[in-house]
Design a protein around this motif. Structure first.
Motif, PDB file in Angstrom:
ATOM      1  N   ILE A  87      57.492 -31.446 -43.692  1.00  0.00           N
ATOM      2  CA  ILE A  87      57.520 -32.624 -44.567  1.00  0.00           C
ATOM      3  C   ILE A  87      56.100 -33.011 -44.966  1.00  0.00           C
ATOM      4  O   ILE A  87      55.141 -32.738 -44.252  1.00  0.00           O
ATOM      5  N   ASP A  88      55.998 -33.639 -46.123  1.00  0.00           N
ATOM      6  CA  ASP A  88      54.709 -34.133 -46.593  1.00  0.00           C
ATOM      7  C   ASP A  88      54.607 -35.622 -46.287  1.00  0.00           C
ATOM      8  O   ASP A  88      55.578 -36.364 -46.459  1.00  0.00           O
ATOM      9  N   THR A 118      65.994 -36.079 -39.129  1.00  0.00           N
ATOM     10  CA  THR A 118      65.601 -34.846 -38.451  1.00  0.00           C
ATOM     11  C   THR A 118      66.348 -33.615 -38.984  1.00  0.00           C
ATOM     12  O   THR A 118      65.828 -32.504 -38.898  1.00  0.00           O
ATOM     13  N   SER A 119      67.521 -33.813 -39.549  1.00  0.00           N
ATOM     14  CA  SER A 119      68.253 -32.658 -40.095  1.00  0.00           C
ATOM     15  C   SER A 119      67.610 -32.145 -41.384  1.00  0.00           C
ATOM     16  O   SER A 119      67.898 -31.030 -41.821  1.00  0.00           O
ATOM     17  N   ASP A 120      66.724 -32.931 -41.992  1.00  0.00           N
ATOM     18  CA  ASP A 120      66.019 -32.507 -43.209  1.00  0.00           C
ATOM     19  C   ASP A 120      64.736 -31.724 -42.900  1.00  0.00           C
ATOM     20  O   ASP A 120      64.123 -31.173 -43.811  1.00  0.00           O
ATOM     21  N   LEU A 121      64.344 -31.692 -41.635  1.00  0.00           N
ATOM     22  CA  LEU A 121      63.086 -31.045 -41.275  1.00  0.00           C
ATOM     23  C   LEU A 121      63.224 -29.522 -41.285  1.00  0.00           C
ATOM     24  O   LEU A 121      64.272 -28.976 -40.951  1.00  0.00           O
ATOM     25  N   ILE A 122      62.145 -28.872 -41.654  1.00  0.00           N
ATOM     26  CA  ILE A 122      62.072 -27.410 -41.612  1.00  0.00           C
ATOM     27  C   ILE A 122      61.046 -27.078 -40.534  1.00  0.00           C
ATOM     28  O   ILE A 122      59.837 -27.173 -40.763  1.00  0.00           O
ATOM     29  N   LEU A 123      61.537 -26.728 -39.352  1.00  0.00           N
ATOM     30  CA  LEU A 123      60.667 -26.541 -38.198  1.00  0.00           C
ATOM     31  C   LEU A 123      59.955 -25.194 -38.236  1.00  0.00           C
ATOM     32  O   LEU A 123      60.558 -24.176 -38.593  1.00  0.00           O
ATOM     33  N   GLN A 124      58.699 -25.207 -37.840  1.00  0.00           N
ATOM     34  CA  GLN A 124      57.930 -23.974 -37.706  1.00  0.00           C
ATOM     35  C   GLN A 124      58.327 -23.335 -36.376  1.00  0.00           C
ATOM     36  O   GLN A 124      57.916 -23.777 -35.318  1.00  0.00           O
ATOM     37  N   LYS A 125      59.137 -22.304 -36.445  1.00  0.00           N
ATOM     38  CA  LYS A 125      59.748 -21.709 -35.247  1.00  0.00           C
ATOM     39  C   LYS A 125      58.730 -21.233 -34.213  1.00  0.00           C
ATOM     40  O   LYS A 125      59.010 -21.255 -33.024  1.00  0.00           O
ATOM     41  N   GLU A 129      60.720 -25.909 -31.269  1.00  0.00           N
ATOM     42  CA  GLU A 129      62.106 -25.508 -31.049  1.00  0.00           C
ATOM     43  C   GLU A 129      63.078 -26.550 -31.595  1.00  0.00           C
ATOM     44  O   GLU A 129      64.079 -26.226 -32.220  1.00  0.00           O
ATOM     45  N   GLU A 130      62.796 -27.829 -31.313  1.00  0.00           N
ATOM     46  CA  GLU A 130      63.659 -28.906 -31.802  1.00  0.00           C
ATOM     47  C   GLU A 130      62.880 -30.213 -31.852  1.00  0.00           C
ATOM     48  O   GLU A 130      61.822 -30.342 -31.239  1.00  0.00           O
ATOM     49  N   VAL A 131      63.403 -31.184 -32.602  1.00  0.00           N
ATOM     50  CA  VAL A 131      62.802 -32.514 -32.695  1.00  0.00           C
ATOM     51  C   VAL A 131      63.877 -33.565 -32.424  1.00  0.00           C
ATOM     52  O   VAL A 131      65.067 -33.307 -32.621  1.00  0.00           O
TER      53      VAL A 131
END
Length: 165
Positions: A87-88, A118-125, A129-131
């Protein structure tokens, strides 16, 4: 290879750089690197925390990172949030709460109030792992259980002091 700028004890750039390497960092004398942490709180008084990836130890922590050579701490906050969470965020809304110097680290602690789904986040794998959102009591319980990254504990209480909680 990742380079980090070196600072003096007054957070002034020395013009020197070092390769990011734990052994080299631990041997610095009268020189410091800059690291940032950001605590994001939503309108429900919960803080956004993450469980780091297996490669990073599966520890619960807030978003943070090293200030790379040529950058500064406020830009690094935006970069780390973008990279790790996808996210920005606007620099205008981020507040520097305090700067702490310990060992060879200058730690800038930032705060942001923002509602994030949190479901909109694109996690850096490779990093995350999770937020999840945690309230203050849940975080304090995790601290008692030794489940929060140790370097995040004092900064978390600095944020609470800032918020008068």
């Amino acid at each position: 290879m990742e380079y980090l700028d070196l600072y003096d004890s007054n957070k002034k750039l020395t013009g020197e750089k070092i390769i990011r390497d734990k052994d080299k960092l631990s041997k610095l004398k009268d020189r410091y690197i800059n690291i940032i942490l950001i605590f994001i709180k939503n309108s429900e008084d919960k803080f956004l925390f993450q469980k780091t990836s297996k490669e990073k130890g599966c520890v619960i922590a807030t978003t943070g990172g090293f200030v790379k050579s040529g950058s500064n701490s406020i830009n690094t906050v935006c970069i780390e949030v973008s990279e790790e969470l996808g996210i920005d965020i606007s620099k205008d809304n981020i507040k520097l709460i305090c700067t702490e110097i310990k060992d060879n680290i200058i730690l800038d602690i930032y705060y942001l109030e923002k509602d994030i789904n949190t479901s909109d986040l694109i996690l850096q794998k490779e990093e995350v792992e999770e937020v999840f959102w945690l309230d203050t009591d849940e975080i304090k319980d995790l601290i008692k259980e030794d489940k929060i990254r140790k370097s995040n504990i004092k900064p978390f209480f600095d944020i609470l002091n800032y918020l008068n909680k």
